[in-house]
Design a protein around this motif. Structure first.
Motif, PDB file in Angstrom:
ATOM      1  N   MET A  67     -67.256 -56.765  36.586  1.00 25.26           N
ATOM      2  CA  MET A  67     -65.867 -57.657  36.509  1.00 25.26           C
ATOM      3  C   MET A  67     -66.219 -58.713  35.538  1.00 25.26           C
ATOM      4  N   GLU A  68     -67.119 -59.674  36.217  1.00 28.51           N
ATOM      5  CA  GLU A  68     -67.498 -60.884  35.135  1.00 28.51           C
ATOM      6  C   GLU A  68     -67.957 -60.585  34.083  1.00 28.51           C
ATOM      7  N   THR A  69     -68.975 -59.208  34.088  1.00 29.81           N
ATOM      8  CA  THR A  69     -69.438 -58.979  32.413  1.00 29.81           C
ATOM      9  C   THR A  69     -68.333 -58.618  31.606  1.00 29.81           C
ATOM     10  N   GLU A  70     -67.280 -58.068  31.977  1.00 29.55           N
ATOM     11  CA  GLU A  70     -66.219 -57.708  31.132  1.00 29.55           C
ATOM     12  C   GLU A  70     -65.371 -58.991  30.633  1.00 29.55           C
ATOM     13  N   LEU A  71     -65.285 -59.881  31.900  1.00 35.20           N
ATOM     14  CA  LEU A  71     -64.441 -61.001  31.438  1.00 35.20           C
ATOM     15  C   LEU A  71     -65.172 -61.998  30.360  1.00 35.20           C
ATOM     16  N   ILE A  72     -66.503 -62.037  30.652  1.00 34.31           N
ATOM     17  CA  ILE A  72     -67.410 -62.809  29.742  1.00 34.31           C
ATOM     18  C   ILE A  72     -67.149 -61.932  28.218  1.00 34.31           C
ATOM     19  N   GLY A  73     -67.549 -60.891  28.158  1.00 39.24           N
ATOM     20  CA  GLY A  73     -67.098 -60.079  27.128  1.00 39.24           C
ATOM     21  C   GLY A  73     -65.827 -60.357  26.413  1.00 39.24           C
ATOM     22  N   GLY A  74     -64.933 -60.343  26.919  1.00 36.83           N
ATOM     23  CA  GLY A  74     -63.694 -60.502  26.780  1.00 36.83           C
ATOM     24  C   GLY A  74     -63.310 -61.905  26.090  1.00 36.83           C
ATOM     25  N   LEU A  75     -63.726 -62.793  26.762  1.00 38.07           N
ATOM     26  CA  LEU A  75     -63.819 -64.140  26.467  1.00 38.07           C
ATOM     27  C   LEU A  75     -64.439 -64.516  24.996  1.00 38.07           C
ATOM     28  N   ALA A  76     -65.676 -63.948  25.107  1.00 37.13           N
ATOM     29  CA  ALA A  76     -66.713 -64.073  23.759  1.00 37.13           C
ATOM     30  C   ALA A  76     -65.907 -63.429  22.599  1.00 37.13           C
ATOM     31  N   ALA A  77     -65.484 -62.213  22.980  1.00 37.28           N
ATOM     32  CA  ALA A  77     -64.855 -61.346  21.896  1.00 37.28           C
ATOM     33  C   ALA A  77     -63.527 -62.245  21.269  1.00 37.28           C
ATOM     34  N   THR A  78     -62.920 -62.794  22.095  1.00 33.35           N
ATOM     35  CA  THR A  78     -61.589 -63.379  21.829  1.00 33.35           C
ATOM     36  C   THR A  78     -61.830 -64.394  21.025  1.00 33.35           C
ATOM     37  N   LEU A  79     -62.923 -65.431  21.619  1.00 33.77           N
ATOM     38  CA  LEU A  79     -63.269 -66.694  20.644  1.00 33.77           C
ATOM     39  C   LEU A  79     -63.832 -66.244  19.231  1.00 33.77           C
ATOM     40  N   THR A  80     -64.698 -65.274  19.194  1.00 33.36           N
ATOM     41  CA  THR A  80     -65.305 -64.987  17.788  1.00 33.36           C
ATOM     42  C   THR A  80     -64.362 -64.553  16.927  1.00 33.36           C
ATOM     43  N   THR A  81     -63.329 -63.460  17.464  1.00 36.00           N
ATOM     44  CA  THR A  81     -62.289 -63.236  16.397  1.00 36.00           C
ATOM     45  C   THR A  81     -61.462 -64.427  16.118  1.00 36.00           C
ATOM     46  N   ALA A  82     -61.105 -65.182  17.058  1.00 36.39           N
ATOM     47  CA  ALA A  82     -59.988 -66.134  16.725  1.00 36.39           C
ATOM     48  C   ALA A  82     -60.767 -67.226  15.698  1.00 36.39           C
ATOM     49  N   SER A  83     -61.922 -67.451  15.974  1.00 33.25           N
ATOM     50  CA  SER A  83     -62.479 -68.079  14.878  1.00 33.25           C
ATOM     51  C   SER A  83     -62.611 -67.683  13.511  1.00 33.25           C
ATOM     52  N   PHE A  84     -62.238 -66.553  13.236  1.00 40.26           N
ATOM     53  CA  PHE A  84     -62.348 -65.687  12.130  1.00 40.26           C
ATOM     54  C   PHE A  84     -60.957 -65.763  11.431  1.00 40.26           C
ATOM     55  N   LEU A  85     -60.021 -66.055  12.193  1.00 30.58           N
ATOM     56  CA  LEU A  85     -58.515 -66.091  11.840  1.00 30.58           C
ATOM     57  C   LEU A  85     -58.352 -67.035  10.667  1.00 30.58           C
ATOM     58  N   PRO A  86     -58.617 -68.399  11.185  1.00 33.73           N
ATOM     59  CA  PRO A  86     -58.094 -69.249   9.923  1.00 33.73           C
ATOM     60  C   PRO A  86     -58.766 -68.935   8.515  1.00 33.73           C
ATOM     61  N   GLN A  87     -59.905 -68.643   8.345  1.00 32.83           N
ATOM     62  CA  GLN A  87     -60.233 -68.003   7.155  1.00 32.83           C
ATOM     63  C   GLN A  87     -59.637 -66.948   6.517  1.00 32.83           C
ATOM     64  N   ALA A  88     -59.331 -65.981   7.437  1.00 31.69           N
ATOM     65  CA  ALA A  88     -58.717 -64.903   6.892  1.00 31.69           C
ATOM     66  C   ALA A  88     -57.249 -65.180   6.696  1.00 31.69           C
ATOM     67  N   ALA A  89     -56.433 -65.820   7.120  1.00 28.71           N
ATOM     68  CA  ALA A  89     -55.008 -66.393   7.053  1.00 28.71           C
ATOM     69  C   ALA A  89     -55.145 -67.204   5.640  1.00 28.71           C
ATOM     70  N   ARG A  90     -56.113 -67.862   5.702  1.00 26.73           N
ATOM     71  CA  ARG A  90     -56.280 -68.705   4.227  1.00 26.73           C
ATOM     72  C   ARG A  90     -56.181 -67.866   2.911  1.00 26.73           C
ATOM     73  N   VAL A  91     -57.183 -67.149   3.294  1.00 24.65           N
ATOM     74  CA  VAL A  91     -57.548 -66.159   1.993  1.00 24.65           C
ATOM     75  C   VAL A  91     -56.222 -65.108   1.801  1.00 24.65           C
ATOM     76  N   ILE A  92     -55.636 -64.524   2.737  1.00 25.14           N
ATOM     77  CA  ILE A  92     -54.549 -63.827   2.666  1.00 25.14           C
ATOM     78  C   ILE A  92     -53.195 -64.673   2.131  1.00 25.14           C
TER      79      ILE A  92
END
Length: 93
Positions: free
Chosen positions: A1-26
């Motif tokens: 369970m902890e592994t999936e939680l860490i994976g989920g948090l990492a995935a959320t943060l890295t995807t969220a970090s991409f959103l400002p660039q994507a929003a600006r270009v769009i």
């Protein structure tokens, strides 16, 4: 369970970090500062991460990379259109 939680948090943060660039270009439709080669490689890499996530059965990896791949493809398509338009303008008549 902890592994999936860490994976989920990492995935959320890295995807969220991409959103400002994507929003600006769009929003601005400006891709001048973006490297075409970098985005080609990045988009292909994200697709491979998504495939990897499917192969190992990791929902966080699959979901995060599906979202990022969608946004990256939108930006990549815009960048390719801008590169083609610039080439067309610069051709002598």
């Amino acid at each position: 369970m902890e592994t999936e939680l860490i994976g989920g948090l990492a995935a959320t943060l890295t995807t969220a970090s991409f959103l400002p660039q994507a929003a600006r270009v769009i929003r601005t439709n400006d891709t001048a500062a973006i490297s075409l080669w970098m985005y080609l490689l990045f988009t292909f890499g994200v697709a491979l991460w998504g495939a990897y996530g499917l192969l190992i059965g990791s929902r966080p990896v699959v979901v995060a990379n599906a979202v990022t791949l969608t946004l990256a493809l939108v930006i990549l398509v815009q960048k390719i259109r801008h590169v083609r338009a610039a080439r067309t303008k610069s051709r002598p008549r």
